[in-house]
Design a protein around this motif. Structure first.
Motif, PDB file in Angstrom:
ATOM      1  N   PRO A  80      -9.220  -4.276  -0.199  1.00 34.61           N
ATOM      2  CA  PRO A  80      -8.180  -5.134  -0.798  1.00 34.61           C
ATOM      3  C   PRO A  80      -8.584  -6.596  -0.961  1.00 34.61           C
TER       4      PRO A  80
ATOM      5  N   GLU B 189      -4.539   2.567  -6.683  1.00 33.87           N
ATOM      6  CA  GLU B 189      -4.067   1.351  -6.026  1.00 33.87           C
ATOM      7  C   GLU B 189      -4.816   0.118  -6.534  1.00 33.87           C
ATOM      8  N   TYR B 190      -6.099   0.284  -6.809  1.00 29.07           N
ATOM      9  CA  TYR B 190      -6.879  -0.831  -7.361  1.00 29.07           C
ATOM     10  C   TYR B 190      -6.270  -1.304  -8.678  1.00 29.07           C
TER      11      TYR B 190
ATOM     12  N   LEU C 295      -8.613   1.123  -0.801  1.00 29.87           N
ATOM     13  CA  LEU C 295      -7.822   1.352  -2.005  1.00 29.87           C
ATOM     14  C   LEU C 295      -8.327   2.558  -2.789  1.00 29.87           C
TER      15      LEU C 295
ATOM     16  N   GLY D 139      -6.959  -3.521   5.455  1.00 29.90           N
ATOM     17  CA  GLY D 139      -5.644  -4.152   5.292  1.00 29.90           C
ATOM     18  C   GLY D 139      -4.599  -3.788   6.322  1.00 29.90           C
TER      19      GLY D 139
ATOM     20  N   ARG E  58       0.819  -1.210   0.000  1.00 24.86           N
ATOM     21  CA  ARG E  58       0.000   0.000   0.000  1.00 24.86           C
ATOM     22  C   ARG E  58       0.851   1.259   0.000  1.00 24.86           C
TER      23      ARG E  58
ATOM     24  N   PHE F 190      -3.194  -3.306  -7.814  1.00 19.49           N
ATOM     25  CA  PHE F 190      -3.526  -4.590  -7.198  1.00 19.49           C
ATOM     26  C   PHE F 190      -4.125  -5.555  -8.224  1.00 19.49           C
TER      27      PHE F 190
END
Length: 398
Positions: free
Chosen positions: A201, A152-153, A148, A43, A21, A156
């Motif tokens: 997450p 960030e998504y 997220l 998370g 993260r 990931f």
């Protein structure tokens, strides 16, 4: 002690460090006392174990413990710290501190007694650090882990790894930025997926059961974590669930406290308090005009679900696209630490100087006509021009 040490080693070895993260790199891990707060499901445990694995991959100087472990029914945190230190331990990673009575006092005592021990702990976002009997606010450095971002998504989901983009750059250079990013991925379909199932997450584990997991998270927050809030009556748990369901069906919602009080069967003052608790638990976001006094008894002007994924998980009807859009933008702005308030025209006033109206691709400037420094955040728009900015681009703020 041997059992929790073995558990710590096992969890460290099993932890995946492929996706880290953004907050991980913002934390100054050299501080002796670090607190990481956040809503359930974002998370926090993963972040602790990733730090432990990356910084202490194979030695015994670090230990992970969770204070909801049955071990602490008959053993104290101080005893564990003393034994750990006597065996050469240096860093304690402590999870779920709010599940342990007197946690703040014992952490303070460990910190004050042993200057060769560092502590990183996690706790629920409902914790009011300043209400604890031991003053950790002067000793600890606190961070908050949100869900997220859209950026960030994408990382990931192994779609695209990009850097954070500042709000000022988005406002002034959005056309060039969106054009550049769109060469790497198609933003609109991925953004729709994010609004549906990309904030927590655990979407990586199983999308088919994603919304069941969110429902479980919500129930655990209301049934277990809110009981750690001073003044919360555990007997009103079902009332809080009912309140949240009403909000989900109506957001963005201009609350009539008297009507809510009558419908749910609790006092007006209690309704206002419970709205405040739901915001602390990161299940809703409340909005007031700039400069308005904020207190536990302050009635909000508007209420939103905290993130767009909650719409489908809670609402009995199909999520309204306009509601999801506004929920997303407010969420991303606040998670990026921008001040957001209710303007006289438009949807959001950011940092008391930027007005943003949210809408679809064809949204006009009618609602913000004559407003200086005003922009449109438009959904279903890949690349914008002038004051019309693609909504998805605000997902790169953190």
């Amino acid at each position: 002690m041997e059992r929790i040490k073995l558990k710590s080693v096992f969890l460290r070895e099993e932890m995946d460090t492929l996706h880290i993260r953004h907050l991980y790199h913002q934390i100054d891990w050299s501080d002796r006392l670090v607190g990481i707060l956040g809503a359930r499901g974002t998370g926090k445990t993963t972040l602790l174990l990733q730090r432990m694995k990356l910084a202490f991959p194979s030695d015994d100087t670090a230990l992970y413990i969770s204070l909801d472990d049955i071990y602490f029914a008959s053993n104290t945190l101080m005893e564990v710290a003393e034994t750990f230190r006597s065996r050469g331990g240096k860093v304690l990673f402590i999870d779920e501190v709010h599940k342990y009575s007197g946690w703040a006092r014992e952490i303070k005592n460990i910190y004050d007694t042993y200057n060769d021990i560092s502590i990183v702990f996690t706790g629920s976002s409902v914790i009011d650090i300043y209400q604890q009997e031991a003053d950790l606010s002067r000793r600890a450095i606190f961070y908050e882990l949100a869900g997220l971002s859209f950026r960030e998504y994408l990382r990931f989901a192994d779609v695209y790894s990009g850097e954070v983009i500042s709000l000022s750059d988005i406002l002034s250079q959005h056309t060039q930025i969106a054009f550049k990013l769109s060469k790497h991925f198609k933003p609109i379909p991925y953004f729709e997926a994010y609004l549906d199932h990309g904030y927590y997450p655990f979407f990586k584990e199983n999308i088919r059961t994603y919304f069941l997991r969110i429902e479980q998270v919500i129930r655990l927050i209301i049934e277990t974590e809110l009981r750690f809030v001073d003044g919360f009556d555990i007997n009103n748990t079902n009332k809080v669930m009912q309140l949240l369901a009403i909000l989900a069906e109506n957001v963005p919602f201009k609350p009539n406290i008297s009507k809510l009080s009558s419908k749910i069967g609790i006092s007006r003052q209690t309704v206002t308090q419970y709205l405040h608790y739901l915001e602390k638990a990161r299940l809703i976001n409340m909005l007031n005009p700039a400069g308005a006094s904020i207190s536990i008894l302050q009635k909000p002007e508007k209420v939103y679900l905290e993130n767009p994924n909650l719409h489908r998980a809670i609402s009995l009807s199909e999520a309204n696209q306009g509601s999801r859009r506004e929920s997303f933008l407010l969420n991303q702005l606040r998670n990026a630490k921008h001040e957001v308030s209710l303007p006289s025209a438009g949807d959001f006033l950011v940092d008391r100087k930027v007005t943003i109206e949210v809408g679809g691709k064809g949204k006009s400037r009618k609602q913000i006509a004559g407003v200086e420094n005003a922009f449109i955040a438009a959904d279903n728009l890949e690349i914008g021009i002038d004051e019309k900015i693609p909504l998805w681009l605000f997902g790169f703020l953190y």
